[in-house]
Design a protein around this motif. Structure first.
Motif, short mmCIF file in Angstrom:
data_model
loop_
_atom_site.label_atom_id
_atom_site.label_comp_id
_atom_site.label_asym_id
_atom_site.label_seq_id
_atom_site.Cartn_x
_atom_site.Cartn_y
_atom_site.Cartn_z
N TYR A 84 -11.45 24.42 -1.12
CA TYR A 84 -12.01 23.71 -2.56
C TYR A 84 -12.62 24.85 -3.64
CZ TYR A 84 -13.37 20.34 0.82
OH TYR A 84 -12.90 19.48 2.02
N GLU A 85 -12.52 24.60 -4.78
CA GLU A 85 -11.81 24.83 -6.15
C GLU A 85 -13.25 25.71 -6.28
OE1 GLU A 85 -9.62 23.58 -10.19
OE2 GLU A 85 -11.20 22.38 -9.78
N ASP A 86 -14.57 25.05 -6.05
CA ASP A 86 -15.87 25.77 -6.34
C ASP A 86 -15.60 27.26 -5.42
OD1 ASP A 86 -16.10 24.76 -4.43
OD2 ASP A 86 -18.17 24.11 -4.37
N THR A 102 -19.99 24.63 6.59
CA THR A 102 -19.76 25.18 5.15
C THR A 102 -19.83 26.24 5.17
OG1 THR A 102 -19.95 22.44 4.99
CG2 THR A 102 -20.23 24.02 3.04
N PHE A 103 -18.91 27.35 4.62
CA PHE A 103 -19.20 28.46 4.09
C PHE A 103 -18.79 28.42 2.83
CE2 PHE A 103 -16.15 29.12 8.50
CZ PHE A 103 -17.07 29.59 9.01
N ASN A 104 -20.12 29.19 1.92
CA ASN A 104 -20.92 29.76 0.79
C ASN A 104 -20.69 30.82 0.00
OD1 ASN A 104 -20.25 26.77 -0.36
ND2 ASN A 104 -22.21 26.53 0.52
N GLY A 105 -19.41 31.14 0.04
CA GLY A 105 -19.47 32.63 -0.46
C GLY A 105 -18.18 33.22 -1.98
N HIS A 106 -17.61 32.03 -2.36
CA HIS A 106 -16.89 33.29 -2.96
C HIS A 106 -17.32 31.79 -4.79
CE1 HIS A 106 -13.46 35.01 -1.01
NE2 HIS A 106 -13.52 34.29 0.07
N SER A 124 -11.17 34.42 3.81
CA SER A 124 -10.17 34.09 3.04
C SER A 124 -10.76 34.11 1.14
CB SER A 124 -11.57 32.82 2.66
OG SER A 124 -12.68 33.07 2.35
N GLY A 125 -9.41 34.43 0.98
CA GLY A 125 -9.47 35.04 -0.84
C GLY A 125 -9.55 34.34 -1.01
N SER A 126 -9.65 35.25 -3.06
CA SER A 126 -10.32 33.95 -3.43
C SER A 126 -9.69 34.01 -4.97
CB SER A 126 -12.04 33.55 -4.11
OG SER A 126 -12.46 32.93 -4.93
N LYS A 127 -9.61 33.32 -5.91
CA LYS A 127 -9.82 34.13 -7.64
C LYS A 127 -11.08 34.89 -8.18
CE LYS A 127 -7.35 30.74 -10.12
NZ LYS A 127 -6.92 29.13 -10.36
N ASP A 128 -11.87 34.91 -6.74
CA ASP A 128 -12.96 36.00 -7.96
C ASP A 128 -12.28 37.54 -7.21
OD1 ASP A 128 -13.88 35.81 -5.23
OD2 ASP A 128 -15.61 35.21 -4.80
N THR A 129 -11.41 37.13 -6.81
CA THR A 129 -11.13 38.78 -6.59
C THR A 129 -11.66 39.64 -4.88
OG1 THR A 129 -12.50 40.61 -7.17
CG2 THR A 129 -10.27 39.76 -8.43
N ASP A 130 -12.58 38.63 -4.23
CA ASP A 130 -13.34 38.84 -3.02
C ASP A 130 -12.24 38.46 -1.11
OD1 ASP A 130 -14.57 40.30 -4.55
OD2 ASP A 130 -16.71 38.90 -3.77
N ILE A 131 -12.34 39.29 -0.86
CA ILE A 131 -11.66 38.94 1.14
C ILE A 131 -12.87 38.57 0.97
CG2 ILE A 131 -10.55 38.36 2.89
CD1 ILE A 131 -9.42 41.21 -0.18
N ILE A 132 -13.34 37.83 1.73
CA ILE A 132 -14.27 37.69 3.29
C ILE A 132 -13.54 36.86 4.51
CG2 ILE A 132 -16.96 36.63 3.83
CD1 ILE A 132 -16.80 35.52 1.07
N VAL A 133 -14.11 38.13 5.54
CA VAL A 133 -13.60 38.04 6.75
C VAL A 133 -15.47 37.17 7.11
CG1 VAL A 133 -13.18 38.31 8.94
CG2 VAL A 133 -12.56 39.31 6.88
N TRP A 134 -15.54 35.84 7.75
CA TRP A 134 -16.29 34.88 8.43
C TRP A 134 -16.29 34.72 9.83
CZ3 TRP A 134 -19.25 32.77 4.36
CH2 TRP A 134 -18.74 32.72 3.12
N ALA A 151 -6.97 37.87 -8.48
CA ALA A 151 -6.75 36.87 -7.55
C ALA A 151 -6.23 36.96 -6.25
CB ALA A 151 -6.43 35.74 -8.29
N ILE A 152 -6.40 36.70 -5.38
CA ILE A 152 -6.07 37.11 -3.89
C ILE A 152 -4.68 36.39 -3.54
CG2 ILE A 152 -6.37 37.89 -1.30
CD1 ILE A 152 -7.54 39.66 -3.07
N THR A 153 -3.25 36.60 -3.30
CA THR A 153 -2.56 35.40 -3.15
C THR A 153 -2.78 35.45 -1.60
OG1 THR A 153 -0.91 37.37 -3.28
CG2 THR A 153 -1.38 36.12 -5.54
N GLN A 154 -2.72 36.60 -0.30
CA GLN A 154 -2.21 36.17 0.66
C GLN A 154 -3.33 37.89 1.61
OE1 GLN A 154 -1.24 34.36 3.00
NE2 GLN A 154 0.90 34.25 2.27
N ALA A 155 -3.38 36.61 2.76
CA ALA A 155 -4.16 37.49 3.58
C ALA A 155 -2.96 37.45 5.09
CB ALA A 155 -5.67 37.26 4.01
N LEU A 156 -3.54 38.73 6.24
CA LEU A 156 -2.86 38.19 7.28
C LEU A 156 -3.61 39.79 8.50
CD1 LEU A 156 0.94 39.04 6.22
CD2 LEU A 156 -0.66 36.42 7.06
#
Length: 938
Positions: A84-86, A102-106, A124-134, A151-156
């Motif tokens: 989501y956007e938030d 529900t995961f809240n981290g970004h 998950s990658g976000s506009k906040d430049t972080d990647i979180i592994v859940w 911003a992160i565009t892709q994660a593999l």
């Protein structure tokens, strides 16, 4: 106390008219065991599941407030991860449609989601430049990876290795070792943003798409492979275009791990792309054989990645040709050595281009076992299209197999109207008119039209009149869906229409500075004996400025006309003489309405204000600052002095024109609201927005008290401020520490409060029990102890068991954040209770997780407190013994499951049934082919 006016609450009822919103991506999902039939699309805050075969919406995954930005189905096809956007992520079950995790981290919008091969971890990658592994199974965050600058565009995830590859708008591609949670290699070979990437050829090739038209290919060599090779010389591979560098274009940050790639070399660029714009999306199917990409246009380019056998065949043919050529040019000479170098063109072949009907927003691929490739597209004009092609054919031709169009307009809805019986809703946009059934929300009629600006149902609800941007009046018959008549009414745009209260005619206002009066009449066509409805122009009122809005008074004595000079002029209808001028707005009045009794007129302007005027003397009763942007629409609720306004600030507000009070705000739209319509009985409101959605709001029987509404608004503002606050610092956490993944939310604050209340209750009850024992001892008999009602509600449990229940009730994803905001004064009691619980062997895993986190964040205070030393010593003994017991139980269970698996495989029943079903399907296919052949022969 004086009498208070009672209002009734309006609530959101449904979202319709939307096929797919633009911020997220479309994905294939598996439902009822069928692949390639169902797709999930973002729809504002919800996710719609569409059946492509029937063109029907079969499931809605209900969101909360924020818009959906990213979708990713799990590998087993049972769940769908939604970003989501938030910055929150929810995981929905496709069987039940519920989102329990529900995961809240970004801190900003989620831009990419990717499951690992087994579906146990989610990156998950976000506009906040972080990647979180859940951790999906434990419903908690594992670690946060920081390093990108945009911003992160892709994660593999890599399949066989515990590595993660990420790309960002900072032009970097980073390789992460998930065992150590560190970036060990950064590829700096791109000069612009990296928008997408895929791993192909058994994860030995990385293909990236950037802001130019090229696709870059990179060769990956792993340390294990280098150790296995006797001759470490790399195979010579030449780029497809001359002058391509084959030097190492990655920073030398390699760690000594067996899984890490030793070398990432640029092979060259795939210049077979026809598009000259940037790569928007780059994707590969699950088989890893089909690669597809698109730019900002409406063309999807499909490529086929050849297997080793196919490449070998191609190289053999090349060698044969080269030998023939050499023999022809060097006759009589000795055999000359012939070297044929493999290029990128030998590995990747163009299959076809798929041209869609509009610009592509996102797409997804699925390669079916029969060899058919299906590509589904979410287009920028609120449309879903499905194409299929067979890549194995020499010249595959894409075929459009289905499209979902009836559920929405191609452009923004600019006018809405209700029928007199409150059942039908008319919506009109730049190219079409749709009639909707309000109760079922189904589109029952679609008619093509010009760019519509205003509309209404003709009395009787059998015809509708549309006013267009070119100044035409279009009259439609609803039963047949035919255009009955087109009349050139105005020379400029026809901005507004108002039906006369006697229902015999209407008035129109346009950009040609004219107000025209029209009457309904029945006329005979030349070819027909039956009469049909038509309109006749009767009078014209010429004005000095463009007309923006017109409105009849209920008595039909007065006509209000809004002009471009920011004034509203009132005229007598019978003589067209000037009566009043309402001036005070700083910008033009866009909308207005007159109350049912003709006493008040409310005007809404582009200056963001709403003014309420008396129609008897033209005095301004009140000026209200209504919206944070232009007021786009205003309408009174029938038979009341309540009215609704809609603004470009995405809000709909209800006002009381007698008390000049704001009653309630209806929030839901994610873009500017263009118009709304209130039903004749006042029970329903329909609104349309730039997000292409139509929303239905319903009046409930629930009374609305203004003080309570203000309190709820303040609470909502506080909850928003909590999430925007600076996150609490973790004691002992350094800048490079990646352990903490949570984010402070109102839920985590509430969870911490519940823990504190439980500890307070435990303390009080402990003191009471000590006092009770003293009383019993003094009395010499047993005195009954009064039971706390909270403990009684939980089944008359002990205070310590109640604390454990509270810990078990906290969501796994919110546990660390809840413990982080807990004051240290509660920690000693918690540690003592944990010692009791772990000794009993209850919920060892949960308690150890809480214990280790508390020890980590309060390490200094705990170690300096002499009172806690014996508690920690006891905890050390109990945790080691109990954790080893739990581990032994899990090991025993795993061995048992392995034994059962071997037993099942030995019986080979499963394999037998699998073979039988495949044989049966093959027989059916052959029978169908035979029947088709017989039919063609006959």
């Amino acid at each position: 106390m004086g009498l208070t006016k009672q209002y009734l609450r309006y609530v959101a009822s449904a979202v319709f008219g939307l096929i797919g919103s633009q911020k997220g991506n479309i994905v294939f999902v598996t439902l009822r065991g069928e692949k390639g039939r169902y797709v999930a699309v973002p729809a504002c805050e919800h996710v719609f599941i569409w059946d492509l075969r029937k063109g029907e919406k079969i499931l809605i995954l209900q969101g909360l407030k924020q818009e959906v930005t990213c979708l990713c189905p799990s590998p087993d096809g049972l769940h769908l991860a939604v970003g989501y956007e938030d910055g929150s992520i929810r995981i929905f079950s496709l069987l039940s449609g519920e989102g329990n995790v529900t995961f809240n981290g970004h801190k900003a919008a989620v831009t990419t989601l990717k499951y690992d091969q087994l579906g146990g971890r989610l990156a998950s990658g976000s506009k906040d430049t972080d990647i979180i592994v859940w951790d999906v199974i434990n419903e908690s965050g594992l670690y946060r990876l920081k390093g990108h600058k945009d911003a992160i565009t892709q994660a593999l995830f890599l399949r066989e290795k515990n590595l993660l590859v990420t790309s960002g708008k900072d032009t970097m591609v980073k390789w992460w070792d998930l065992d150590t949670q560190h970036c060990f290699k950064t590829m700096v070979g791109h000069r612009t943003e990296v928008w997408g990437m895929v791993l192909v050829s058994e994860e030995k090739r990385l293909i990236t798409g950037a802001s130019d038209s090229e696709l870059r290919a990179w060769d990956i060599t792993y340390l294990q492979e280098i150790d296995d090779l006797e001759e470490p010389e790399p195979k010579k591979i030449k780029g497809s275009s001359p002058g391509i560098q084959t030097t190492l274009e990655a920073e030398d940050e390699t760690l000594e791990t067996d899984e890490a790639p030793e070398d990432v070399k640029k092979l060259g660029s795939i210049k077979m792309r026809e598009g000259r714009d940037r790569v928007v999306n780059l994707s590969i199917d699950k088989t890893g054989r089909i690669l597809a990409c698109h730019g900002t246009d409406s063309v999807l380019e499909v490529f086929h990645i050849l297997s080793k056998e196919e490449i070998q065949k191609k190289m053999d043919k090349k060698m044969k040709k080269a030998r023939k050529k050499a023999k022809f040019w060097q006759r009589g000479e000795e055999d000359v050595e012939i070297n044929v170098e493999m290029t990128l063109k030998d590995e990747i072949q163009r299959v076809a281009n798929i041209k869609t009907s509009a610009k592509i927003k996102s797409f997804d691929l699925i390669h079916l076992p029969q060899g058919e490739l299906k590509a589904v597209f979410l287009l920028q004009n609120n449309l879903v299209e499905l194409y299929s092609l067979n890549p194995s054919l020499p010249t595959p031709q894409p075929v459009k197999t289905s499209r979902i169009t009836i559920g929405g307009h191609r452009s923004d809805v600019r006018t809405l109207s209700f029928s007199s019986d409150n059942i039908a809703v008319l919506s009109a946009a730049a190219d079409s008119i749709k009639i909707w059934n309000r109760s079922t929300l189904q589109c029952i009629r679609t008619m093509t039209c010009e760019y519509a600006l205003c509309s209404f149902f003709v009395p009787g609800d059998r015809q509708v009149v549309i006013g267009t941007k070119t100044g035409k009046l279009q009259l439609y018959d609803l039963a047949s869906g035919n255009l009955l008549e087109t009349i050139d009414a105005h020379e400029g745009a026809l901005w507004s229409m108002s039906l006369s209260p006697d229902q015999r005619g209407f008035v129109t206002g346009g950009a040609d500075k004219c107000v025209k009066f029209w009457d309904f009449e029945l006329v005979k066509d030349k070819n027909s004996t039956q009469k049909r409805l038509s309109v006749k122009h009767t009078r014209t009122l010429q004005l000095d400025e463009d007309v923006l809005c017109v409105s009849y008074s209920p008595s039909q004595k007065l006509l209000a006309v809004s002009l471009l000079d920011c004034t509203v002029k009132i005229f007598y209808v019978d003589t067209l003489k000037f009566f009043l001028s309402l001036y005070g707005h700083k910008l033009p009045v866009i909308c207005m309405d007159i109350s049912y009794d003709g006493a008040l007129i409310a005007t809404g302007s582009a200056d963001r204000n709403v003014k309420i005027w008396g129609l008897d003397f033209g005095d301004c009763h009140k000026s209200l600052f209504a919206h944070d942007d232009s007021v786009m629409y205003l309408q009174f609720v029938p038979k009341s002095h309540l009215f609704f306004t809609a603004g470009k600030d995405r809000k709909i507000k209800q006002w009381d024109a007698d008390k000049f009070e704001h009653i309630q705000t209806l929030e839901g739209h994610h873009q500017e609201i263009w118009c709304l319509a209130v039903s004749p009985n006042g029970d329903y409101i329909v609104s349309s927005s730039h997000d292409k959605s139509l929303r239905l709001w319903e009046r409930t029987r629930e009374p609305l008290i203004l003080e309570e509404e203000r309190e709820m608004q303040r609470e909502a503002e506080y909850e928003e401020s909590v999430s925007k606050e600076d996150q609490p610092a973790v004691p002992g956490e350094t800048q490079g520490d990646n352990y903490f993944t949570g984010k402070k939310t109102i839920e985590t604050v509430k969870a911490a409060e519940r823990i504190m209340e439980a500890i307070e209750l435990y303390r009080e009850e402990t003191v009471k029990m000590k006092e009770h024992k003293a009383i019993c001892k003094a009395a010499g008999k047993e005195v009954p102890l009064p039971i706390n009602p909270i403990l009684m509600a939980y089944g008359n449990i002990s205070p310590s068991a109640y604390v454990l229940e509270i810990f078990k009730g906290i969501k796994s994803s919110e546990l660390e954040e809840s413990l982080l905001v807990l004051p240290f004064s509660y920690v000693p009691d918690i540690l003592k209770l944990f010692n009791e619980f772990i000794q009993l062997g209850s919920d060892v895993e949960l308690l150890c997780r809480c214990l280790f986190f508390l020890l980590r964040i309060h390490f200094g205070q705990i170690t300096s407190n002499q009172m806690l030393v014996p508690v920690i010593e006891k905890l050390k003994e109990t945790t080691i013994s109990k954790v080893s017991q739990v581990r032994d139980v899990i090991g025993f269970n795993m061995a048992g499951l392995d034994y059962l698996k071997r037993e099942c495989e030995a019986k080979s029943e499963v394999m037998f049934f699998a073979d039988a079903t495949s044989h049966l399907e093959e027989k059916k296919r052959k029978r169908k082919k035979r029947e088709k052949l017989i039919l063609t022969l006959t």
